[in-house]
Scaffold this active site. Structure first.
Site, PDB file in Angstrom:
ATOM      1  N   ASN A  13       0.878  -1.176   0.000  1.00  8.58           N
ATOM      2  CA  ASN A  13       0.000   0.000   0.000  1.00  8.58           C
ATOM      3  C   ASN A  13       0.914   1.223   0.000  1.00  8.58           C
ATOM      4  OD1 ASN A  13      -1.840   2.018   0.409  1.00  8.58           O
ATOM      5  ND2 ASN A  13      -2.778   1.098   2.235  1.00  8.58           N
ATOM      6  N   LYS A  56       3.305   0.665   3.107  1.00 10.35           N
ATOM      7  CA  LYS A  56       3.070  -0.451   4.036  1.00 10.35           C
ATOM      8  C   LYS A  56       3.150  -1.754   3.255  1.00 10.35           C
ATOM      9  CE  LYS A  56      -0.098   2.136   6.907  1.00 10.35           C
ATOM     10  NZ  LYS A  56      -1.476   2.569   6.774  1.00 10.35           N
ATOM     11  N   ARG A  61      -2.630  -1.992  -3.440  1.00 14.84           N
ATOM     12  CA  ARG A  61      -3.889  -1.285  -3.208  1.00 14.84           C
ATOM     13  C   ARG A  61      -3.873  -0.020  -4.063  1.00 14.84           C
ATOM     14  NH1 ARG A  61      -5.249   3.139   1.100  1.00 14.84           N
ATOM     15  NH2 ARG A  61      -7.462   3.327   0.674  1.00 14.84           N
ATOM     16  N   HIS A  69     -13.357   2.217   0.144  1.00 13.52           N
ATOM     17  CA  HIS A  69     -13.337   1.107   1.127  1.00 13.52           C
ATOM     18  C   HIS A  69     -13.986  -0.157   0.560  1.00 13.52           C
ATOM     19  CE1 HIS A  69     -13.604   4.416   4.461  1.00 13.52           C
ATOM     20  NE2 HIS A  69     -12.335   4.077   4.284  1.00 13.52           N
ATOM     21  N   GLY A 115     -13.628   3.950  10.415  1.00 17.57           N
ATOM     22  CA  GLY A 115     -12.258   4.159  10.908  1.00 17.57           C
ATOM     23  C   GLY A 115     -11.986   5.649  10.937  1.00 17.57           C
ATOM     24  N   ASN A 116     -10.761   6.071  10.661  1.00 18.72           N
ATOM     25  CA  ASN A 116     -10.495   7.510  10.514  1.00 18.72           C
ATOM     26  C   ASN A 116     -11.356   8.056   9.380  1.00 18.72           C
ATOM     27  OD1 ASN A 116      -8.639   8.176  12.536  1.00 18.72           O
ATOM     28  ND2 ASN A 116      -7.041   7.094  11.421  1.00 18.72           N
ATOM     29  N   GLY A 117     -11.298   7.350   8.254  1.00 20.57           N
ATOM     30  CA  GLY A 117     -12.269   7.586   7.184  1.00 20.57           C
ATOM     31  C   GLY A 117     -13.417   6.625   7.444  1.00 20.57           C
ATOM     32  N   ARG A 146     -12.964  14.808   8.552  1.00 21.73           N
ATOM     33  CA  ARG A 146     -13.742  15.184   7.355  1.00 21.73           C
ATOM     34  C   ARG A 146     -15.196  15.472   7.736  1.00 21.73           C
ATOM     35  NH1 ARG A 146     -11.977  10.061   3.827  1.00 21.73           N
ATOM     36  NH2 ARG A 146     -10.043   9.898   4.984  1.00 21.73           N
ATOM     37  N   MET A 182     -11.504   8.692  17.993  1.00 26.05           N
ATOM     38  CA  MET A 182     -12.708   8.336  18.741  1.00 26.05           C
ATOM     39  C   MET A 182     -12.405   7.893  20.176  1.00 26.05           C
ATOM     40  SD  MET A 182     -15.886   8.297  18.870  1.00 26.05           S
ATOM     41  CE  MET A 182     -16.935   8.264  17.445  1.00 26.05           C
ATOM     42  N   VAL A 214     -13.040   2.148  14.617  1.00 21.14           N
ATOM     43  CA  VAL A 214     -14.129   2.556  15.517  1.00 21.14           C
ATOM     44  C   VAL A 214     -15.204   1.456  15.556  1.00 21.14           C
ATOM     45  CG1 VAL A 214     -15.895   4.297  15.975  1.00 21.14           C
ATOM     46  CG2 VAL A 214     -13.695   5.001  15.001  1.00 21.14           C
ATOM     47  N   GLU A 243     -15.023  -1.704  15.052  1.00 16.49           N
ATOM     48  CA  GLU A 243     -14.613  -2.927  15.745  1.00 16.49           C
ATOM     49  C   GLU A 243     -14.423  -2.718  17.242  1.00 16.49           C
ATOM     50  OE1 GLU A 243     -11.103  -4.564  13.741  1.00 16.49           O
ATOM     51  OE2 GLU A 243     -12.042  -4.066  11.832  1.00 16.49           O
ATOM     52  N   ASN A 244     -14.087  -1.476  17.625  1.00 15.90           N
ATOM     53  CA  ASN A 244     -13.668  -1.257  19.017  1.00 15.90           C
ATOM     54  C   ASN A 244     -14.579  -0.399  19.881  1.00 15.90           C
ATOM     55  OD1 ASN A 244     -11.046  -2.646  18.924  1.00 15.90           O
ATOM     56  ND2 ASN A 244     -10.586  -1.113  17.366  1.00 15.90           N
ATOM     57  N   GLU A 272      -8.260  -5.923   4.712  1.00 16.46           N
ATOM     58  CA  GLU A 272      -8.137  -5.532   3.308  1.00 16.46           C
ATOM     59  C   GLU A 272      -6.893  -6.150   2.672  1.00 16.46           C
ATOM     60  OE1 GLU A 272      -8.874  -1.657   5.065  1.00 16.46           O
ATOM     61  OE2 GLU A 272      -9.734  -1.037   3.165  1.00 16.46           O
TER      62      GLU A 272
HETATM   63  P1  ADP Z   1      -7.879   4.113   9.073  1.00 14.31           P
HETATM   64  O1  ADP Z   1      -9.083   4.713   8.436  1.00 14.31           O
HETATM   65  O2  ADP Z   1      -6.748   5.084   9.229  1.00 14.31           O
HETATM   66  O3  ADP Z   1      -7.486   2.761   8.520  1.00 14.31           O
HETATM   67  P2  ADP Z   1      -8.658   2.623  11.442  1.00 14.31           P
HETATM   68  O4  ADP Z   1      -9.629   1.721  10.809  1.00 14.31           O
HETATM   69  O5  ADP Z   1      -7.409   2.043  11.990  1.00 14.31           O
HETATM   70  O6  ADP Z   1      -8.334   3.889  10.562  1.00 14.31           O
HETATM   71  O7  ADP Z   1      -9.427   3.369  12.636  1.00 14.31           O
HETATM   72  C1  ADP Z   1      -8.799   4.328  13.396  1.00 14.31           C
HETATM   73  C2  ADP Z   1      -9.826   4.852  14.386  1.00 14.31           C
HETATM   74  O8  ADP Z   1     -10.221   3.792  15.250  1.00 14.31           O
HETATM   75  C3  ADP Z   1      -9.250   5.956  15.283  1.00 14.31           C
HETATM   76  O9  ADP Z   1     -10.009   7.131  15.124  1.00 14.31           O
HETATM   77  C4  ADP Z   1      -9.469   5.422  16.672  1.00 14.31           C
HETATM   78  O10 ADP Z   1     -10.080   6.413  17.439  1.00 14.31           O
HETATM   79  C5  ADP Z   1     -10.479   4.325  16.516  1.00 14.31           C
HETATM   80  N1  ADP Z   1     -10.340   3.365  17.604  1.00 14.31           N
HETATM   81  C6  ADP Z   1      -9.370   2.447  17.794  1.00 14.31           C
HETATM   82  N2  ADP Z   1      -9.568   1.797  18.975  1.00 14.31           N
HETATM   83  C7  ADP Z   1     -10.685   2.323  19.532  1.00 14.31           C
HETATM   84  C8  ADP Z   1     -11.413   2.084  20.744  1.00 14.31           C
HETATM   85  N3  ADP Z   1     -11.030   1.162  21.615  1.00 14.31           N
HETATM   86  N4  ADP Z   1     -12.523   2.820  20.968  1.00 14.31           N
HETATM   87  C9  ADP Z   1     -12.920   3.764  20.092  1.00 14.31           C
HETATM   88  N5  ADP Z   1     -12.292   4.033  18.949  1.00 14.31           N
HETATM   89  C10 ADP Z   1     -11.189   3.331  18.660  1.00 14.31           C
END
Ligand code: ADP
Length: 401
Positions: A7, A14, A91, A180, A210-212, A241, A284, A332, A334-335, A385
């Site tokens: 990527n 990466k 990618r 995505h 995620g971030n996006g 964004r 987040m 976000v 997943e977590n 991915e």
């Molecule tokens: P990218 O779009 O850069 O691939 P990711 O899918 O890795 O991003 O997601 C990153 C986001 O996931 C960050 O904004 C982070 O806040 C969020 N995140 C990671 N762990 C947690 C958590 N335990 N609770 C809430 N948000 C989380």
């Protein structure tokens, strides 16, 4: 067969090396600050210690050479020779309307990716550097490209066209492409396998947060709508964004604040979203911490983020005349237990019965967070991915043998 997944960004790269026989990751890592004297290579070989190295890496060809050196390094490596890399998968963010699936790289494909620079000026040129760098280091290895947009090429015209003069579409290809796609496709397939039902019969809303962040309406395994548009700015509120807004705000804000095109674009892409509303962070985790500590701006940012996501899920239920399952994925999705809980507890009208206990358990694996018997199932599926890119590359490379 071993597949190297790349990527490539403008100043970073990466990589992940997969052994396709047992689907294991042999090594992964990244090169950051390409173009600088103090570039950083981080290499994580499976079963061995992580390596950090700072050195001058002025362009992508050197970055790839250093990665290959690490992969075959007598102590830090996982291969005896680069000849053990059977194919490389890249990618690529934008495939425009030309690429509806992954393809092997040839001169025509490279020309077409270059033609699409206009649509993804920050991404596609960097991917081309990655492809050229692999070519320079391993001229004989087959390379494949896997596009973020390809999965969404199944959208029908009413979903992908904007209601603006058709000349913009005809002349400049202004339309919704969506992004995505590799992730939306992956979690759709996993969801069907998890539910033990044929993908062709399912109505899914996949939420890659995620971030996006983007949502997709996946009907019978095909994307029929998605929240990101011609660029990854449209749709959901994100870390930095804005997502959807009244387009009239753009000329209005430019006039009132005396902004250039570059400045308004930077404002909407890099200084909006969670960051702008909370004044705290685009992350987040930090927003949730601040909400729990009673910060009012963080709470407003969270509520806007959640509300906008929930509205999209509702819209996609209408787009597909119902939903069988909602899938959460990415950082976000997943977590964040709080985000999933807040969204799902207000979707009872669709038939979602949310399971709070399940929501707190089982991190890192595919799981159900709705109650048994819930009319709409809710799943959390970690995305992968890189694995999808490896899988497509493997399938294409086998055809060349
Ligand atoms: P990218 O779009 O850069 O691939 P990711 O899918 O890795 O991003 O997601 C990153 C986001 O996931 C960050 O904004 C982070 O806040 C969020 N995140 C990671 N762990 C947690 C958590 N335990 N609770 C809430 N948000 C989380």
């Amino acid at each position: 067969m071993n597949i190297l997944v790349i990527n490539a960004g403008s100043s970073s790269l990466k990589y992940q090396l997969f052994n396709m026989k047992d689907e294991s990751v042999l090594a992964k890592g990244k090169v950051e600050r390409i173009g600088m004297e103090t570039a950083i290579l981080t290499h994580e070989p499976s079963g061995k210690s992580e390596v950090h190295e700072v050195s001058e890496i002025l362009e992508h060809t050197t970055a790839i050479r250093k990665v290959l050196d690490k992969l075959v390094h007598p102590q830090q490596g996982v291969l005896t020779s680069t000849a053990e890399i059977d194919a490389v998968g890249h990618r690529v963010v934008h495939g425009g309307e030309s690429f509806k699936s992954s393809v092997l790289v040839n001169e025509d494909v490279k020309r077409e990716i270059k033609r699409l620079f206009d649509l993804a000026p920050l991404h596609n040129p960097a991917h081309m550097l990655g492809i050229a760098a692999v070519e320079a280091n391993m001229p004989d290895v087959p390379q494949a490209v896997v596009f973020d947009t390809a999965f969404h090429q199944s959208m029908p015209a009413p979903a992908y066209l904007y209601p603006v003069p058709m000349a913009l579409y005809r002349k400049h290809k202004v339309r919704r492409y969506g992004f995505h796609g590799t992730s939306h496709k992956y979690v759709s397939e996993r969801a069907a396998a998890f539910l033990g039902r044929p993908l062709e019969q399912l109505k899914l809303v996949t939420c890659h947060i995620g971030n996006g962040a983007s949502c997709a309406a996946v009907l019978g395994g095909k994307s029929v709508d998605t929240s990101m548009g011609m660029t990854p700015l449209e749709g959901l509120m994100m870390g930095t964004r804005s997502g959807d807004l009244d387009p009239a705000i753009v000329p209005f804000a430019m006039g009132k604040e005396d902004l250039t095109l570059g400045e308004i674009s930077s404002m909407l892409n890099k200084h909006s979203g969670l960051q702008a509303i909370s004044g705290i962070s685009s992350d987040m985790r930090e927003i949730v911490e601040a909400v729990e500590a009673g910060d009012k701006n963080a709470k407003l940012a969270f509520d806007m983020y959640e509300y906008r996501l929930r509205k999209y899920i509702g819209a996609y239920a209408a787009a597909m005349n119902g939903i069988d399952a909602i899938v959460f994925t990415a950082g976000v999705g997943e977590n964040s237990e709080l985000l999933r809980k807040t969204v799902c507890e207000q979707l009872t009208f669709l038939g979602v019965e949310f399971d709070e206990e399940a929501n707190r358990a089982g991190r890192g694996q595919d799981r159900r967070i709705s109650k048994p018997g819930s009319k709409v199932e809710v799943l959390v599926i970690p995305t992968n991915e890189e694995w999808m890119i490896a899988r497509d590359t493997y399938a294409l490379a086998q055809k060349t043998n």
